[in-house]
Structure formats: structure tokens, C-alpha cells
Design a protein around this motif. Structure first.
Motif, PDB file in Angstrom:
ATOM      1  N   GLY A   1      37.251  29.074  37.853  1.00 57.20           N
ATOM      2  CA  GLY A   1      38.511  28.735  38.147  1.00 57.20           C
ATOM      3  C   GLY A   1      39.672  29.543  38.529  1.00 57.20           C
ATOM      4  O   GLY A   1      40.675  29.215  38.615  1.00 57.20           O
ATOM      5  N   ALA A   2      39.264  31.040  38.193  1.00 53.71           N
ATOM      6  CA  ALA A   2      40.217  31.850  38.639  1.00 53.71           C
ATOM      7  C   ALA A   2      40.544  32.048  40.161  1.00 53.71           C
ATOM      8  O   ALA A   2      39.973  31.687  41.055  1.00 53.71           O
ATOM      9  CB  ALA A   2      39.741  33.415  38.201  1.00 53.71           C
ATOM     10  N   GLU A   3      42.145  32.286  40.031  1.00 52.35           N
ATOM     11  CA  GLU A   3      42.615  32.115  41.536  1.00 52.35           C
ATOM     12  C   GLU A   3      42.139  33.381  42.032  1.00 52.35           C
ATOM     13  O   GLU A   3      42.376  34.466  41.878  1.00 52.35           O
ATOM     14  CB  GLU A   3      44.049  32.012  41.500  1.00 52.35           C
ATOM     15  N   MET A   4      41.699  33.315  43.491  1.00 47.35           N
ATOM     16  CA  MET A   4      41.252  34.311  44.262  1.00 47.35           C
ATOM     17  C   MET A   4      42.402  34.594  45.274  1.00 47.35           C
ATOM     18  O   MET A   4      42.707  33.952  45.806  1.00 47.35           O
ATOM     19  CB  MET A   4      40.142  34.044  45.059  1.00 47.35           C
ATOM     20  N   LYS A   5      42.933  35.856  45.062  1.00 46.37           N
ATOM     21  CA  LYS A   5      44.017  36.373  46.106  1.00 46.37           C
ATOM     22  C   LYS A   5      43.400  37.047  47.257  1.00 46.37           C
ATOM     23  O   LYS A   5      42.456  37.562  46.994  1.00 46.37           O
ATOM     24  CB  LYS A   5      45.296  36.842  45.240  1.00 46.37           C
ATOM     25  N   PRO A   6      43.944  37.063  48.265  1.00 44.42           N
ATOM     26  CA  PRO A   6      43.553  38.030  49.169  1.00 44.42           C
ATOM     27  C   PRO A   6      43.494  39.544  48.928  1.00 44.42           C
ATOM     28  O   PRO A   6      44.362  39.694  48.317  1.00 44.42           O
ATOM     29  CB  PRO A   6      44.552  37.792  50.515  1.00 44.42           C
ATOM     30  N   ASN A   7      42.625  40.043  49.143  1.00 43.57           N
ATOM     31  CA  ASN A   7      42.456  41.607  48.735  1.00 43.57           C
ATOM     32  C   ASN A   7      42.327  41.909  47.204  1.00 43.57           C
ATOM     33  O   ASN A   7      42.871  42.915  46.977  1.00 43.57           O
ATOM     34  CB  ASN A   7      43.517  42.575  49.498  1.00 43.57           C
ATOM     35  N   ALA A   8      42.112  40.858  46.475  1.00 44.77           N
ATOM     36  CA  ALA A   8      41.876  41.139  44.867  1.00 44.77           C
ATOM     37  C   ALA A   8      40.288  41.075  44.513  1.00 44.77           C
ATOM     38  O   ALA A   8      39.722  40.330  45.271  1.00 44.77           O
ATOM     39  CB  ALA A   8      42.591  39.673  44.501  1.00 44.77           C
ATOM     40  N   ASN A   9      40.289  41.880  43.656  1.00 48.97           N
ATOM     41  CA  ASN A   9      38.826  41.916  43.134  1.00 48.97           C
ATOM     42  C   ASN A   9      38.707  40.551  42.299  1.00 48.97           C
ATOM     43  O   ASN A   9      39.524  40.260  41.610  1.00 48.97           O
ATOM     44  CB  ASN A   9      38.796  43.014  42.094  1.00 48.97           C
ATOM     45  N   ALA A  10      37.377  40.268  42.247  1.00 50.30           N
ATOM     46  CA  ALA A  10      37.117  38.974  41.586  1.00 50.30           C
ATOM     47  C   ALA A  10      37.036  39.402  40.080  1.00 50.30           C
ATOM     48  O   ALA A  10      36.913  40.482  39.443  1.00 50.30           O
ATOM     49  CB  ALA A  10      35.772  38.638  41.936  1.00 50.30           C
ATOM     50  N   ILE A  11      37.425  38.426  39.167  1.00 53.37           N
ATOM     51  CA  ILE A  11      37.369  38.236  37.618  1.00 53.37           C
ATOM     52  C   ILE A  11      35.922  38.624  37.114  1.00 53.37           C
ATOM     53  O   ILE A  11      35.247  37.732  37.431  1.00 53.37           O
ATOM     54  CB  ILE A  11      38.154  37.183  37.184  1.00 53.37           C
ATOM     55  N   THR A  12      35.689  39.524  36.428  1.00 51.73           N
ATOM     56  CA  THR A  12      34.296  39.681  35.729  1.00 51.73           C
ATOM     57  C   THR A  12      34.315  38.624  34.340  1.00 51.73           C
ATOM     58  O   THR A  12      35.286  38.207  33.889  1.00 51.73           O
ATOM     59  CB  THR A  12      34.228  41.136  35.415  1.00 51.73           C
ATOM     60  N   ASP A  13      33.113  38.450  33.880  1.00 51.52           N
ATOM     61  CA  ASP A  13      32.889  37.687  32.572  1.00 51.52           C
ATOM     62  C   ASP A  13      33.689  38.462  31.591  1.00 51.52           C
ATOM     63  O   ASP A  13      34.072  37.790  30.831  1.00 51.52           O
ATOM     64  CB  ASP A  13      31.482  37.806  32.452  1.00 51.52           C
ATOM     65  N   MET A  14      33.608  39.648  31.506  1.00 54.90           N
ATOM     66  CA  MET A  14      34.234  40.475  30.504  1.00 54.90           C
ATOM     67  C   MET A  14      35.680  40.311  30.536  1.00 54.90           C
ATOM     68  O   MET A  14      36.471  40.217  29.517  1.00 54.90           O
ATOM     69  CB  MET A  14      33.850  41.784  30.372  1.00 54.90           C
ATOM     70  N   MET A  15      36.245  40.378  31.667  1.00 52.28           N
ATOM     71  CA  MET A  15      37.569  40.112  32.005  1.00 52.28           C
ATOM     72  C   MET A  15      38.004  38.728  31.472  1.00 52.28           C
ATOM     73  O   MET A  15      39.259  38.554  30.837  1.00 52.28           O
ATOM     74  CB  MET A  15      38.080  40.317  33.235  1.00 52.28           C
ATOM     75  N   ALA A  16      37.395  37.589  31.805  1.00 53.73           N
ATOM     76  CA  ALA A  16      37.547  36.380  31.453  1.00 53.73           C
ATOM     77  C   ALA A  16      37.559  36.126  29.803  1.00 53.73           C
ATOM     78  O   ALA A  16      38.542  35.690  29.246  1.00 53.73           O
ATOM     79  CB  ALA A  16      36.629  35.473  32.243  1.00 53.73           C
ATOM     80  N   ALA A  17      36.696  36.911  29.258  1.00 51.42           N
ATOM     81  CA  ALA A  17      36.493  36.889  27.770  1.00 51.42           C
ATOM     82  C   ALA A  17      37.509  37.383  27.120  1.00 51.42           C
ATOM     83  O   ALA A  17      38.227  36.657  26.348  1.00 51.42           O
ATOM     84  CB  ALA A  17      35.075  37.374  27.415  1.00 51.42           C
TER      85      ALA A  17
END
Length: 96
Positions: free
Chosen positions: A60-76
């Protein structure tokens, strides 16, 4: 995949052990199967729910242009910082 592994291992392990014990205690088979299945399901989902919350947060993380995807550890980390350990169990009551 990890979430399913945690659930499956917990569910089937608890189910088999509990069913065997209840049958050994001379409980009727249908009651033993029903009780063991319920206990296995509740414990399996309780252990795999935090992984599901992390997965849903990543999806459900918002994906912005030129942004890195959120990782599982970042989400936790985000869940823990925002809601504490209880954040990993959001939605537990309706799903169990």
C-alpha cells in the motif's frame, strides 16, 4: 511466502499435536478435530499476522516517480515507530 510458511507450520503442528492429545484423552473425534483445527488456526494466524501487516504496508506504500520502493524492514520500522508493537496486530480481531 514466508507468511504462508509460518502459518502452515504452526497450523499443522498445533493441529496434529492437539488432535492426538484430545483423542488420547478420549474426547469424541469430531470434537477433537474441531478443537484442534480452531486452535491451530488461531495460533497460526496470530503468528503470521505481523508478517501480513508488513506485506500490506509494503503493497500500500505510495510510489512516487524516481523513488525507491519501501522494503519489508522499512515497513516494519515504520509500523513500530507509528504504532508500537500493537501496530503489527492491526485487524487481528476481525480476521480471527
Amino acid at each position: 511466502v514466508v507468511r504462508e510458511m509460518v502459518f502452515g507450520a504452526t497450523y499443522f503442528g498445533v493441529y496434529e499435536h492437539t488432535r492426538e492429545q484430545l483423542v488420547r484423552w478420549r474426547m469424541p473425534l469430531f470434537v477433537a478435530v474441531l478443537s484442534a483445527g480452531g486452535l491451530g488456526g488461531v495460533l497460526g494466524w496470530s503468528l503470521s499476522l505481523p508478517l501480513d501487516v508488513v506485506k500490506t504496508t509494503v503493497q500500500g506504500a505510495e510510489m512516487k516517480p524516481n523513488a525507491n520502493a519501501i522494503t519489508d524492514m522499512m515497513a516494519a520500522q515504520q509500523i513500530y515507530e507509528s504504532h508500537g508493537w500493537r501496530g503489527f496486530f492491526r485487524g487481528a480481531l476481525p480476521s480471527v
